[in-house]
Design a protein around this motif. Structure first.
Motif, PDB file in Angstrom:
ATOM      1  N   ARG A  19       0.546  -1.261   0.019  1.00 17.08           N
ATOM      2  CA  ARG A  19      -0.269   0.105   0.509  1.00 17.08           C
ATOM      3  C   ARG A  19       1.175   1.472   0.120  1.00 17.08           C
ATOM      4  O   ARG A  19       2.133   0.911  -0.254  1.00 17.08           O
ATOM      5  CB  ARG A  19      -1.162  -0.177   1.366  1.00 17.08           C
ATOM      6  CG  ARG A  19      -0.422   0.098   2.984  1.00 17.08           C
ATOM      7  CD  ARG A  19      -0.720   0.423   3.680  1.00 17.08           C
ATOM      8  NE  ARG A  19      -0.475   0.033   4.987  1.00 17.08           N
ATOM      9  CZ  ARG A  19      -0.281   1.324   5.575  1.00 17.08           C
ATOM     10  NH1 ARG A  19       0.486   2.215   5.086  1.00 17.08           N
ATOM     11  NH2 ARG A  19       1.108   1.194   6.276  1.00 17.08           N
ATOM     12  N   ASN A  20      -0.021   2.500  -0.020  1.00 12.75           N
ATOM     13  CA  ASN A  20       0.877   3.916  -0.362  1.00 12.75           C
ATOM     14  C   ASN A  20       0.929   3.814   1.248  1.00 12.75           C
ATOM     15  O   ASN A  20       0.799   3.218   2.212  1.00 12.75           O
ATOM     16  CB  ASN A  20       0.345   4.708  -0.511  1.00 12.75           C
ATOM     17  CG  ASN A  20       0.216   4.737  -1.769  1.00 12.75           C
ATOM     18  OD1 ASN A  20      -1.150   4.191  -2.455  1.00 12.75           O
ATOM     19  ND2 ASN A  20       1.152   4.831  -2.899  1.00 12.75           N
ATOM     20  N   ILE A  56       5.570  11.405   0.827  1.00  6.72           N
ATOM     21  CA  ILE A  56       3.895  11.739   1.354  1.00  6.72           C
ATOM     22  C   ILE A  56       3.068  12.522   0.714  1.00  6.72           C
ATOM     23  O   ILE A  56       2.629  12.326   0.061  1.00  6.72           O
ATOM     24  CB  ILE A  56       3.836  11.272   2.060  1.00  6.72           C
ATOM     25  CG1 ILE A  56       4.462   9.874   2.951  1.00  6.72           C
ATOM     26  CG2 ILE A  56       2.128  11.344   2.409  1.00  6.72           C
ATOM     27  CD1 ILE A  56       3.986  10.131   4.718  1.00  6.72           C
ATOM     28  N   THR A  57       3.842  14.127   0.499  1.00  6.16           N
ATOM     29  CA  THR A  57       3.302  14.978  -0.071  1.00  6.16           C
ATOM     30  C   THR A  57       3.349  15.541  -1.095  1.00  6.16           C
ATOM     31  O   THR A  57       2.178  15.595  -1.991  1.00  6.16           O
ATOM     32  CB  THR A  57       3.358  16.008   0.858  1.00  6.16           C
ATOM     33  OG1 THR A  57       4.511  16.712   1.047  1.00  6.16           O
ATOM     34  CG2 THR A  57       2.923  16.281   2.383  1.00  6.16           C
ATOM     35  N   ARG A  58       4.624  15.383  -1.639  1.00  7.78           N
ATOM     36  CA  ARG A  58       4.169  15.470  -3.770  1.00  7.78           C
ATOM     37  C   ARG A  58       4.321  14.245  -3.677  1.00  7.78           C
ATOM     38  O   ARG A  58       3.657  15.294  -5.085  1.00  7.78           O
ATOM     39  CB  ARG A  58       6.081  16.539  -3.155  1.00  7.78           C
ATOM     40  CG  ARG A  58       6.704  16.953  -3.141  1.00  7.78           C
ATOM     41  CD  ARG A  58       8.097  17.519  -2.960  1.00  7.78           C
ATOM     42  NE  ARG A  58       8.492  18.788  -2.108  1.00  7.78           N
ATOM     43  CZ  ARG A  58       8.226  19.977  -2.923  1.00  7.78           C
ATOM     44  NH1 ARG A  58       8.454  20.351  -4.126  1.00  7.78           N
ATOM     45  NH2 ARG A  58       9.297  20.875  -2.249  1.00  7.78           N
ATOM     46  N   PHE A  59       4.598  12.859  -4.337  1.00 13.09           N
ATOM     47  CA  PHE A  59       5.039  11.968  -4.953  1.00 13.09           C
ATOM     48  C   PHE A  59       3.845  11.306  -3.966  1.00 13.09           C
ATOM     49  O   PHE A  59       4.516   9.992  -4.393  1.00 13.09           O
ATOM     50  CB  PHE A  59       5.795  11.412  -5.546  1.00 13.09           C
ATOM     51  CG  PHE A  59       5.823  10.811  -7.095  1.00 13.09           C
ATOM     52  CD1 PHE A  59       3.498  10.875  -7.589  1.00 13.09           C
ATOM     53  CD2 PHE A  59       6.516   9.826  -6.537  1.00 13.09           C
ATOM     54  CE1 PHE A  59       3.469  10.089  -8.753  1.00 13.09           C
ATOM     55  CE2 PHE A  59       5.918   8.854  -8.404  1.00 13.09           C
ATOM     56  CZ  PHE A  59       4.251   9.462  -8.971  1.00 13.09           C
ATOM     57  N   PRO A  60       2.619  11.340  -3.205  1.00 12.17           N
ATOM     58  CA  PRO A  60       1.803   9.721  -2.783  1.00 12.17           C
ATOM     59  C   PRO A  60       2.024   8.890  -3.364  1.00 12.17           C
ATOM     60  O   PRO A  60       1.641   7.461  -2.824  1.00 12.17           O
ATOM     61  CB  PRO A  60       0.629  10.820  -2.201  1.00 12.17           C
ATOM     62  CG  PRO A  60       0.169  11.576  -3.028  1.00 12.17           C
ATOM     63  CD  PRO A  60       1.714  12.144  -3.503  1.00 12.17           C
ATOM     64  N   GLU A  61       1.795   8.843  -4.426  1.00  9.58           N
ATOM     65  CA  GLU A  61       1.390   7.450  -5.648  1.00  9.58           C
ATOM     66  C   GLU A  61       3.546   6.427  -6.005  1.00  9.58           C
ATOM     67  O   GLU A  61       2.586   5.730  -5.975  1.00  9.58           O
ATOM     68  CB  GLU A  61       1.029   8.028  -6.953  1.00  9.58           C
ATOM     69  CG  GLU A  61       0.033   8.495  -7.240  1.00  9.58           C
ATOM     70  CD  GLU A  61       0.209  10.101  -6.904  1.00  9.58           C
ATOM     71  OE1 GLU A  61       0.893  10.800  -6.659  1.00  9.58           O
ATOM     72  OE2 GLU A  61      -1.410  10.936  -7.465  1.00  9.58           O
TER      73      GLU A  61
END
Length: 221
Positions: A19-20, A56-61
């Motif tokens: 998961r993320n 987590i904030t810039r590229f959570p994917e």
């Protein structure tokens, strides 16, 4: 992203979740680093909270982890880059902003791997391969061109007085040499597209890394 899988650990099937990762996972992410890189590895080189918050904030994917029985056991992180960001000296620090990924470009077409890490006790269970497969799925889902990243060549120091880094890499692809990292990446489907010098301060690799690529099979250029 969230998916459940069965892997085999010590001959027994166990369920894991990929998961993320999020803010609540920060301590667990640092614990992965602590278990994977114990002293004398310097603790200041583990992920820190600021770096993880940037992921987590810039590229959570591109921030994913593997979990078993509520414990994080592995992680993988990436960012998006444009082709122009890969020009010039290709080093881990330059391409990943020293792991902070503040240079993440939402319009980038290449998913660049920042890090892949699995705790030692789970390294025979195929967790790393499943994390890699999950990143391929992100490439397809976001309709990106490819996944790219530098792979350490920790076996190279044994042959550096006989062959160049490029020759060593070619020898891995022909079966002449077996390298724990590059051979693993090839088993995951990635192909070498070049060699970068001074990629990381890594004595075993003599500072070199193999640039390893996986192309999105659904995009034809």
């Amino acid at each position: 992203m969230r998916k459940q899988l069965i892997v085999y650990h010590m001959g027994k099937p166990v369920e894991i979740v990929i998961r993320n990762y999020g803010i609540s996972d920060i301590e667990g992410m640092i614990a992965i680093q602590r278990a994977s890189f114990p002293p004398p590895f310097p603790s200041e080189l583990w992920w820190n909270e600021t770096q993880l918050r940037e992921h987590i904030t810039r590229f959570p994917e591109g921030a994913i982890c593997a979990e078993m029985d509520g414990r994080l056991i592995g992680s993988m992180t990436g960012l998006l880059v444009r082709e122009s960001q890969l020009e010039g000296e290709h080093t881990w620090e330059a391409v990943t902003d020293s792991g902070y990924i503040r240079n993440h470009d939402p319009d980038g077409t290449t998913l660049y791997v920042v890090d892949l890490c699995v705790i030692p006790e789970m390294r025979k269970a195929g967790i790393g391969k499943w994390l890699m497969q999950s990143m391929y799925e992100i490439v397809v889902h976001l309709q990106l061109r490819r996944l790219l990243g530098g792979g350490r060549m920790p076996g190279y120091h044994r042959y550096s007085d006989k062959v160049s880094a490029s020759e060593y890499l070619e020898g891995i692809t022909t079966g002449l040499y077996n390298d724990p990292v590059i051979s693993f990446l090839m088993r995951c489907g990635r192909l070498p597209v070049g060699v970068a010098q001074h990629y990381l301060e890594d004595e075993e690799s003599c500072g070199y890394a193999a640039i390893m690529e996986w192309k999105n099979p659904f995009i034809h250029e």
